[in-house]
Motif scaffolding. Structure first.
Motif, mmCIF file in Angstrom:
data_model
loop_
_atom_site.group_PDB
_atom_site.id
_atom_site.type_symbol
_atom_site.label_atom_id
_atom_site.label_comp_id
_atom_site.label_asym_id
_atom_site.label_seq_id
_atom_site.Cartn_x
_atom_site.Cartn_y
_atom_site.Cartn_z
ATOM 1 N N GLN A 148 -4.216 -2.624 4.036
ATOM 2 C CA GLN A 148 -3.347 -3.611 2.951
ATOM 3 C C GLN A 148 -2.551 -2.718 2.893
ATOM 4 O OE1 GLN A 148 -4.299 -6.799 1.701
ATOM 5 N NE2 GLN A 148 -5.946 -6.790 1.031
ATOM 6 N N ILE A 169 4.678 4.856 2.658
ATOM 7 C CA ILE A 169 5.670 5.505 1.798
ATOM 8 C C ILE A 169 4.251 6.175 0.944
ATOM 9 C CG2 ILE A 169 7.300 4.973 1.671
ATOM 10 C CD1 ILE A 169 8.134 3.490 -0.737
ATOM 11 N N GLY A 170 3.601 4.985 -0.100
ATOM 12 C CA GLY A 170 2.082 5.278 -0.462
ATOM 13 C C GLY A 170 1.333 5.305 -0.196
ATOM 14 N N THR A 171 -0.277 6.512 -0.811
ATOM 15 C CA THR A 171 -1.333 5.204 -0.372
ATOM 16 C C THR A 171 -1.734 5.520 -1.536
ATOM 17 O OG1 THR A 171 -2.315 7.634 0.379
ATOM 18 C CG2 THR A 171 -1.606 5.601 1.733
ATOM 19 N N ARG A 172 -3.029 4.388 -2.310
ATOM 20 C CA ARG A 172 -4.118 4.647 -2.871
ATOM 21 C C ARG A 172 -5.283 4.765 -2.377
ATOM 22 N NH1 ARG A 172 -4.000 1.479 -8.673
ATOM 23 N NH2 ARG A 172 -2.576 3.328 -8.980
ATOM 24 N N PHE A 221 -5.809 1.573 0.224
ATOM 25 C CA PHE A 221 -4.180 0.606 -0.619
ATOM 26 C C PHE A 221 -3.146 1.414 0.214
ATOM 27 C CE2 PHE A 221 -1.066 -1.870 -3.284
ATOM 28 C CZ PHE A 221 -1.417 -3.190 -2.018
ATOM 29 N N CYS A 222 -2.470 1.019 0.079
ATOM 30 C CA CYS A 222 -0.456 1.373 0.827
ATOM 31 C C CYS A 222 0.031 0.854 0.007
ATOM 32 C CB CYS A 222 -0.342 1.276 2.099
ATOM 33 S SG CYS A 222 -1.658 2.683 3.146
ATOM 34 N N ILE A 223 1.374 0.841 -0.059
ATOM 35 C CA ILE A 223 2.918 0.585 -0.665
ATOM 36 C C ILE A 223 3.564 1.180 1.150
ATOM 37 C CG2 ILE A 223 2.423 0.440 -2.747
ATOM 38 C CD1 ILE A 223 4.370 2.334 -2.762
ATOM 39 N N ASN A 267 11.887 6.381 -1.799
ATOM 40 C CA ASN A 267 11.034 6.756 -1.741
ATOM 41 C C ASN A 267 9.920 5.819 -2.949
ATOM 42 O OD1 ASN A 267 11.430 6.082 0.533
ATOM 43 N ND2 ASN A 267 11.191 8.127 1.048
ATOM 44 N N LEU A 274 8.464 4.283 -6.290
ATOM 45 C CA LEU A 274 7.088 3.216 -7.022
ATOM 46 C C LEU A 274 7.927 2.441 -7.877
ATOM 47 C CD1 LEU A 274 3.466 4.749 -7.531
ATOM 48 C CD2 LEU A 274 3.943 3.115 -5.568
ATOM 49 N N ALA A 277 3.524 -0.056 -7.539
ATOM 50 C CA ALA A 277 3.625 -1.290 -6.530
ATOM 51 C C ALA A 277 1.723 -1.346 -6.133
ATOM 52 C CB ALA A 277 4.524 -0.308 -5.832
ATOM 53 N N LEU A 278 0.912 0.291 -6.128
ATOM 54 C CA LEU A 278 0.278 0.464 -5.967
ATOM 55 C C LEU A 278 -1.228 -0.527 -6.144
ATOM 56 C CD1 LEU A 278 0.382 4.559 -5.544
ATOM 57 C CD2 LEU A 278 0.051 2.464 -4.075
ATOM 58 N N LEU A 304 -1.995 -5.514 -5.330
ATOM 59 C CA LEU A 304 -3.249 -6.255 -4.859
ATOM 60 C C LEU A 304 -4.024 -6.993 -5.903
ATOM 61 C CD1 LEU A 304 -4.064 -6.876 -1.992
ATOM 62 C CD2 LEU A 304 -5.509 -4.850 -2.080
#
Ligand SMILES: [Zn+2]
Lengths: 176, 473
Positions: free
Chosen positions: A105, A147-150, A157-159, B155, B157, B171-172, B175
């Motif tokens: 996602q 550009i970022g992952t958690r 989860f990614c943004i 880039n 957040l 933003a992370l 969800l």
């Protein structure tokens, strides 16, 4: 990115599966257990492709369950920062939109959507350019950059962004 | 033609490779081992050369070959130069070392018996102007892009804050914050509607330390961007100046060498006179038998020239004496010279392409079969030299445009001098081919069409001999 790797797992098998088909039972249980799961370390397990080896079983005291160490090959999918993915938009709101690339996602916040696209609320909320030529709504296909992952133990989860060259809508369902 | 490109290379060298060291960064730099600036020296030297054997370059620059190679390898990775490694006969090496009158590394064995078929690997390098142009532009683009991205927080957040309880999200967390009742994000603790944090830096000037750091970073980025624009302006200007100019190309080593040696032959038997570099090129890697054979070609060339008119004679001498247009460009004269040759052939090729379409088609099919055929390369090179002579003869100092014009209306020439015209057309064919690099095979067509059958056939025969020699040697 996809990887083909070898993973190991201790499988607990109920005694009723023992017998001629023990191996088959073990493998089918393995597939059921791991396919579709996600580990933060390796990513999403897409498919088991083979068994490397099955170790000696160890009978658990009291229960009769037997634990087998199983080494198996599998295809995993792990998103990385900077990776370009193609994804399907699943939800659009004024904060941005959500999209899915397979099991992953991705959220694209509105400040990472090109400035010339504006949010339009309604039955089918969407982001549209002023001339209406480009529209992002549910089921649109977009190319985005992570550009970022958690990464949690069981979740990734990614943004992402579409505010860069060659990113954005690649197939608009409304125009097909 | 090449001068603007050379300036571009020099500017880029100073802008990007000035502080390049060939040793590891962790190594302590004493005064002696500090070799910063070498990259600039090497690149500058390369702008004054075309293809050059790396040993020679090292000698010229008084550098150790190892050190030079390290630098060159780096530039190869940077896509600034092309290199070629080739195993050559001792003969070729011997000729060369005799010319330089020096005994260096691998050449000693070569100096002994000529008949030795010992092979030495020699490396050559050459600036790749077309690629350099792209590399520099890409580098500038990436630099700007990176700074701008950071400046615009592209880039980073997106952050959200709950106005009720002050809890922060980014933003992370998106969800988890989505609600299905409306299109807002909701606070996990108090279900309040989250607000987007807009440009925190601009909003609160005297924020906490973290914000200060961010602001400072922003200033710094802006500063960097400005500095970059200012300091790299000459480079960018040069890029735009070069933009519409044709790129100087020397082709691969073999093609270039063939052309170079042909040019030497065309200049007359006296190779050593005049430009020393040119004579080197002639020797370079060209096995000994060539020289014997060239005499035939030279004669043929001269008689041919005489048939056309006395001017060709003066032309061949001018090559040695260095005509004014050569002298002005100083060290670059060989490059200039060849650059112009190439220009001419190119232009001619395009202008007469319609006339030679038929042959072109045939050629392209043949070309695949005879790819990189050395014989043809030599014929081509020879014709190129011939063409150059004729052009120089006709309008020594005029630019390519007038040349193109001459070629464009051959009708005016046919009556006057048939020989010249025909051979020119053949070269026109060559011109079109050269643009597509190592396609060969047209040479055959060329000499069949021309009047020069007898002599022309000799050339490939010679080449064959040489070819064999080369392979085994
Ligand atoms: Zn709250």
């Amino acid at each position: 990115m996809f990887f083909h790797i070898v993973l190991e797992r201790n499988m607990q098998l109920h005694p009723r599966y023992f017998g001629r088909n023990l191996r088959d039972n073990l493998v089918s249980k393995l597939m059921k257990d791991v396919e579709g799961t996600c580990s933060g370390r390796h990513g999403f397990v897409v498919a088991v492709t083979g068994i490397e080896n099955i170790g000696k079983g160890l009978i658990r005291d009291g229960t009769g369950f037997v634990t087998f160490p199983v080494k198996y090959q599998c295809v995993v999918f792990r998103p990385f920062k900077g990776e370009i993915l193609e994804a399907v938009v699943t939800m659009v709101n004024k904060m941005g939109f959500f999209a899915e690339a397979g099991p992953v996602q991705i959220f694209v916040s509105n400040h990472l959507i090109p400035d010339d696209m504006e949010f339009q609320s309604g039955d089918m909320p969407n982001y549209t350019t002023s001339d209406g030529s480009v529209k992002i709504q549910k089921d649109s296909e977009v190319r985005l950059k992570i550009i970022g992952t958690r990464v949690d133990a069981t979740e990734i989860f990614c943004i992402g962004t579409i505010k860069d060259d060659f990113l954005g809508v690649i197939n608009d369902p409304a125009t097909v | 033609m090449i001068e603007p490109y050379n300036k571009l290379v020099k500017l880029a060298a100073r802008a990007f490779y000035d502080d390049l060291t060939s040793k590891g960064d962790n190594q302590l730099k004493t005064g002696r081992s500090d070799n910063r600036g070498i990259a600039v020296v090497v690149l500058d030297a390369l702008t004054r050369r075309q293809w050059v054997r790396e040993e020679d370059l090292a000698k010229d620059l008084k550098l150790h070959t190892k050190q030079l190679r390290r630098t060159l390898r780096f530039f190869e990775e940077e896509k600034i130069i092309t290199r070629d490694h080739r195993r050559e006969t001792a003969k070729g090496a011997k000729i060369y070392s005799a010319a330089v009158a020096a005994t260096a590394d691998g050449h000693q064995a070569a100096k002994e018996g000529e008949e030795k078929v010992k092979l030495h690997t020699h490396s050559y390098c050459c600036l790749d102007y077309a690629q350099i142009y792209d590399v520099i532009r890409y580098r500038l683009h990436r630099m700007k892009h990176k700074l701008k991205d950071e400046l615009e927080n592209k880039n980073t957040l997106q952050e959200y804050i709950c106005p009720n309880c002050g809890k922060r999200y980014n933003a992370l967390d998106a969800l988890r914050l989505v609600s299905f009742e409306d299109e807002d994000f909701h606070c996990e603790s108090c279900d309040g509607k989250l607000e987007v944090e807009i440009d925190k830096i601009a909003a609160q000037d005297g924020g906490d330390g973290d914000d200060n750091a961010r602001r400072r970073r922003r200033e710094k980025l802006k500063d960097m961007l400005q500095k970059m624009e200012a300091q790299l302006k000459p480079l960018m200007d040069q890029l735009s100046r070069v933009k519409d100019l044709p790129v100087p190309e020397f082709g691969n080593l073999q093609a270039w060498e063939a052309r170079a040696s042909a040019a030497v032959r065309a200049a007359g038997g006296d190779i050593n006179a005049g430009d020393s570099k040119m004579s080197q090129l002639g020797y370079n890697g060209v096995p000994l038998p060539y020289r014997g054979d060239t005499k035939v070609v030279v004669d043929f060339n001269n008689t041919e020239g005489e048939g056309e008119g006395f001017k060709s004679e003066t032309d061949s001498t001018t090559l040695k004496v260095l005509p004014p247009w050569m002298i002005t460009s100083g060290m670059n004269l060989t490059k200039e010279q060849r650059g112009e040759v190439k220009e001419e052939t190119k232009l001619d090729g395009t202008s007469t392409s319609t006339a030679t379409q038929d042959t072109d088609d045939k050629k392209s099919t043949i070309a695949h079969a005879h790819n990189k055929n050395i014989q043809d390369e030599y014929i081509k090179a020879y014709y190129a030299a011939l063409l150059k002579q004729q052009h120089e003869m006709e309008e020594a100092t005029k630019n390519q445009l007038s040349n193109a014009l001459v070629a464009a209306n051959p009708s005016s020439n046919t009556s006057n001098r048939q020989v010249g015209n025909k051979s020119k057309r053949e070269e026109d064919d060559d011109g079109t081919e050269w643009e597509e690099a190592p396609i060969a095979g047209n040479g055959n067509e060329g000499y069949k069409v021309g009047d020069l059958n007898v002599e022309a056939e000799k050339v490939p025969a010679d080449d064959e001999d040489d070819d064999v020699d080369w392979e085994e040697g």
